[in-house]
Design a protein around this motif. Structure first.
Motif, PDB file in Angstrom:
ATOM      1  N   THR A  11       0.814  -1.224   0.000  1.00 48.81           N
ATOM      2  CA  THR A  11       0.000   0.000   0.000  1.00 48.81           C
ATOM      3  C   THR A  11       0.844   1.270   0.000  1.00 48.81           C
ATOM      4  O   THR A  11       0.305   2.361  -0.145  1.00 48.81           O
ATOM      5  CB  THR A  11      -0.916   0.014   1.251  1.00 48.81           C
ATOM      6  OG1 THR A  11      -0.091  -0.210   2.401  1.00 48.81           O
ATOM      7  CG2 THR A  11      -1.979  -1.053   1.166  1.00 48.81           C
ATOM      8  N   GLN A  16       2.966   0.774  -4.336  1.00 48.02           N
ATOM      9  CA  GLN A  16       2.048   1.125  -5.433  1.00 48.02           C
ATOM     10  C   GLN A  16       2.770   1.110  -6.780  1.00 48.02           C
ATOM     11  O   GLN A  16       2.212   0.677  -7.794  1.00 48.02           O
ATOM     12  CB  GLN A  16       1.429   2.496  -5.159  1.00 48.02           C
ATOM     13  CG  GLN A  16       0.513   2.463  -3.949  1.00 48.02           C
ATOM     14  CD  GLN A  16      -0.228   3.769  -3.693  1.00 48.02           C
ATOM     15  OE1 GLN A  16      -0.345   4.604  -4.584  1.00 48.02           O
ATOM     16  NE2 GLN A  16      -0.735   3.924  -2.485  1.00 48.02           N
ATOM     17  N   GLN A  20       1.993  -1.189 -10.065  1.00 44.23           N
ATOM     18  CA  GLN A  20       1.899  -0.593 -11.412  1.00 44.23           C
ATOM     19  C   GLN A  20       2.795  -1.351 -12.408  1.00 44.23           C
ATOM     20  O   GLN A  20       2.434  -1.507 -13.570  1.00 44.23           O
ATOM     21  CB  GLN A  20       2.333   0.873 -11.333  1.00 44.23           C
ATOM     22  CG  GLN A  20       2.195   1.642 -12.633  1.00 44.23           C
ATOM     23  CD  GLN A  20       2.892   3.010 -12.582  1.00 44.23           C
ATOM     24  OE1 GLN A  20       3.794   3.230 -11.779  1.00 44.23           O
ATOM     25  NE2 GLN A  20       2.466   3.911 -13.437  1.00 44.23           N
ATOM     26  N   TYR A  44      -7.763  -3.922  -1.371  1.00 48.49           N
ATOM     27  CA  TYR A  44      -6.614  -3.067  -1.698  1.00 48.49           C
ATOM     28  C   TYR A  44      -7.079  -1.632  -1.946  1.00 48.49           C
ATOM     29  O   TYR A  44      -6.428  -0.683  -1.524  1.00 48.49           O
ATOM     30  CB  TYR A  44      -5.860  -3.627  -2.929  1.00 48.49           C
ATOM     31  CG  TYR A  44      -4.593  -2.861  -3.224  1.00 48.49           C
ATOM     32  CD1 TYR A  44      -3.461  -3.030  -2.441  1.00 48.49           C
ATOM     33  CD2 TYR A  44      -4.541  -1.927  -4.265  1.00 48.49           C
ATOM     34  CE1 TYR A  44      -2.298  -2.304  -2.679  1.00 48.49           C
ATOM     35  CE2 TYR A  44      -3.386  -1.199  -4.514  1.00 48.49           C
ATOM     36  CZ  TYR A  44      -2.271  -1.396  -3.719  1.00 48.49           C
ATOM     37  OH  TYR A  44      -1.122  -0.668  -3.949  1.00 48.49           O
ATOM     38  N   ARG A  45      -8.255  -1.481  -2.584  1.00 51.19           N
ATOM     39  CA  ARG A  45      -8.760  -0.131  -2.868  1.00 51.19           C
ATOM     40  C   ARG A  45      -8.981   0.665  -1.569  1.00 51.19           C
ATOM     41  O   ARG A  45      -8.653   1.830  -1.475  1.00 51.19           O
ATOM     42  CB  ARG A  45     -10.080  -0.215  -3.642  1.00 51.19           C
ATOM     43  CG  ARG A  45     -10.571   1.140  -4.158  1.00 51.19           C
ATOM     44  CD  ARG A  45     -11.999   1.083  -4.666  1.00 51.19           C
ATOM     45  NE  ARG A  45     -12.244   0.125  -5.707  1.00 51.19           N
ATOM     46  CZ  ARG A  45     -11.943   0.270  -6.998  1.00 51.19           C
ATOM     47  NH1 ARG A  45     -11.323   1.353  -7.400  1.00 51.19           N
ATOM     48  NH2 ARG A  45     -12.225  -0.671  -7.875  1.00 51.19           N
ATOM     49  N   ALA A  48      -5.197   1.150   0.315  1.00 46.58           N
ATOM     50  CA  ALA A  48      -4.138   1.956  -0.314  1.00 46.58           C
ATOM     51  C   ALA A  48      -4.688   3.326  -0.673  1.00 46.58           C
ATOM     52  O   ALA A  48      -5.711   3.431  -1.343  1.00 46.58           O
ATOM     53  CB  ALA A  48      -3.643   1.243  -1.576  1.00 46.58           C
ATOM     54  N   TRP A  50      -4.308   5.446  -3.130  1.00 49.24           N
ATOM     55  CA  TRP A  50      -3.665   5.306  -4.451  1.00 49.24           C
ATOM     56  C   TRP A  50      -3.270   6.678  -4.987  1.00 49.24           C
ATOM     57  O   TRP A  50      -4.111   7.561  -5.129  1.00 49.24           O
ATOM     58  CB  TRP A  50      -4.631   4.586  -5.394  1.00 49.24           C
ATOM     59  CG  TRP A  50      -4.073   4.256  -6.734  1.00 49.24           C
ATOM     60  CD1 TRP A  50      -4.324   4.912  -7.898  1.00 49.24           C
ATOM     61  CD2 TRP A  50      -3.203   3.180  -7.060  1.00 49.24           C
ATOM     62  NE1 TRP A  50      -3.650   4.301  -8.922  1.00 49.24           N
ATOM     63  CE2 TRP A  50      -2.951   3.247  -8.450  1.00 49.24           C
ATOM     64  CE3 TRP A  50      -2.589   2.154  -6.331  1.00 49.24           C
ATOM     65  CZ2 TRP A  50      -2.123   2.336  -9.116  1.00 49.24           C
ATOM     66  CZ3 TRP A  50      -1.768   1.249  -6.981  1.00 49.24           C
ATOM     67  CH2 TRP A  50      -1.542   1.352  -8.348  1.00 49.24           C
ATOM     68  N   ILE A  56      -6.174   2.215 -10.413  1.00 44.99           N
ATOM     69  CA  ILE A  56      -5.801   0.881  -9.909  1.00 44.99           C
ATOM     70  C   ILE A  56      -6.493  -0.128 -10.814  1.00 44.99           C
ATOM     71  O   ILE A  56      -7.710  -0.017 -11.024  1.00 44.99           O
ATOM     72  CB  ILE A  56      -6.351   0.593  -8.488  1.00 44.99           C
ATOM     73  CG1 ILE A  56      -6.173   1.771  -7.550  1.00 44.99           C
ATOM     74  CG2 ILE A  56      -5.742  -0.675  -7.911  1.00 44.99           C
ATOM     75  CD1 ILE A  56      -6.722   1.502  -6.140  1.00 44.99           C
ATOM     76  N   ALA A  61      -7.679  -3.917  -7.264  1.00 45.62           N
ATOM     77  CA  ALA A  61      -8.432  -3.127  -6.283  1.00 45.62           C
ATOM     78  C   ALA A  61      -9.287  -4.026  -5.386  1.00 45.62           C
ATOM     79  O   ALA A  61      -9.485  -3.744  -4.213  1.00 45.62           O
ATOM     80  CB  ALA A  61      -9.308  -2.115  -7.011  1.00 45.62           C
TER      81      ALA A  61
END
Ligand SMILES: NC(=O)c1ccc[n+]([C@@H]2O[C@H](COP(=O)([O-])OP(=O)(O)OC[C@H]3O[C@@H](n4cnc5c(N)ncnc54)[C@H](OP(=O)(O)O)[C@@H]3O)[C@@H](O)[C@H]2O)c1
Length: 345
Positions: A11, A16, A20, A44-45, A48, A50, A56, A61
């Motif tokens: 996170t 991140q 990616q 994860y959404r 994190a 973002w 994401i 996510a």
């Protein structure tokens, strides 16, 4: 071959970037994301914040973040990327290795341990075989490989080119480092806007020791540190990404500004998916490289250099790289690719 990978500290700022890079990777498939206890159990959404300027990926996510514990990660994960705070990495990375996982780590703990390889694949891929010594000494089925600090990664490829051709004796470096290098909660806006901070805890020592290990020689049993002197002064400035560095390199053999530039431009890249076509982009314009203009060259994996001037004992130049790509997440992914190529996975 598809390699199933997990990300520890997924996170965070580097985590991140790892997501990616891993999502579109031709050989890697993301199978586990971990973070602190406060994030565990969330999607994860949710966990994190973002901050990458691309969405994401939906399937990531929705993944559940698990606690950073070897028992929480599926056994069929082949490769772990670690971007944890170093105090946490020091505790959990050996546990993952003992449980049989191969770990490509970006955290600073253990980088100078004799049986831990510290590697930039284009610079010292031969040091990877320190892992044989590590497995003998620690009895691990897994393995622990480190990439260096982001400020060290920026200057070492240019220094490698100079060392091969002219033999380095002393290096002095002053840095202008981006705020993302401190992590998301590292530097507050009140500290950095309209300001520069002439101290980054532990950074000078990392540049001074890690560069000597990277440019040292491995004799099959141990790495002998390069005997050059290195003095570093590290400064935080208000750029988001991209560390710019002013370097004075003294050499045993005479070098001109033109020779230094040519030697760096010719340092070869290697054939791994994340290695850029041009390892060092050399600029003729004296005002380049600049963070905003040049940090994303080669998908953030190209180091750039310019501003060459002869000095009494060698050459002065400026160099730049993207600190969370070439300096962190990209460096770990590249090391993961090297581990796969050399059969450690
Ligand atoms: N940023 C850079 O440019 C850069 C460059 C080179 C090296 N590094 C190194 O990379 C590492 C990560 O840096 P970062 O900038 O990504 O930091 P960061 O943004 O603060 O992220 C830290 C990550 O570690 C997790 N974490 C924190 N405490 C934990 C604990 N006790 N147990 C398990 N997980 C924990 C966090 O999870 P939560 O979200 O749940 O808190 C988060 O995922 C550091 O060692 C740093 O020195 C960073």
């Amino acid at each position: 071959m598809t390699v199933r990978v997990g990300v520890l500290g997924a996170t965070g700022a580097v985590g991140q970037r790892l997501i990616q890079l891993i999502d579109p990777h031709p050989d890697f498939e993301l199978a586990a994301v971990t973070a602190s206890e406060s994030s565990a159990g969330k999607s994860y959404r949710e966990a994190a914040k973002w901050r990458i300027d691309a969405p994401i990926p939906d399937h990531i996510a929705e993944m559940e973040v698990v606690a950073t514990d070897a028992d929480e990660v599926p056994d069929d994960v082949d490769l772990i990327f670690s971007s944890l705070p170093s105090s946490v990495g020091a505790e959990v990375e050996p546990e993952f290795c003992e449980a049989g996982y191969v770990v490509s780590s970006n955290s600073s703990n253990g980088r100078m341990d004799e049986d831990v390889p510290l590697v930039i694949p284009e610079v010292n891929a031969d040091h990877l075989d320190v892992l044989e010594v590590q497995r003998d000494e620690r009895g691990w089925d897994g393995a622990l490989l480190k990439n260096p600090n982001c400020s060290t990664i920026t200057m070492v490829p240019p220094l490698k080119a100079l060392d091969e051709a002219y033999t380095l004796t002393d290096v002095t470096v002053s840095t202008l480092q981006a705020v993302s290098g401190a992590g998301y909660s590292g530097v507050t806006s009140m500290e950095i806007i309209d300001n520069a901070i002439p101290h980054i805890g532990g950074e000078e020592q990392k540049m001074e020791s890690e560069s000597r290990k990277l440019l040292g020689s491995f004799d099959g049993a141990e790495v002998h540190l390069h005997d050059m002197g290195v003095a570093a002064s590290c400064n935080r400035i208000a750029t988001i990404d991209g560390h710019l560095e002013n370097v004075w390199a003294d050499t045993a053999d005479d070098v001109t500004a033109e020779d230094a530039a040519e030697t760096m431009a010719e340092l070869p890249s290697i054939d791994l998916p994340s290695s850029p076509e041009t390892l060092i982009e050399v600029f003729e314009e004296p005002e380049r490289p600049q963070p905003r203009l040049d940090r994303s060259l080669g998908n953030g994996m190209t180091v750039s250099a310019g501003g060459f001037r002869e000095t009494d004992d060698g050459v002065q130049f400026n160099c730049l790289s993207h600190n969370t790509m070439r300096g962190a997440a990209g460096a770990s992914v590249l090391n993961g690719e090297l581990l796969a190529e050399h059969g450690y996975i």
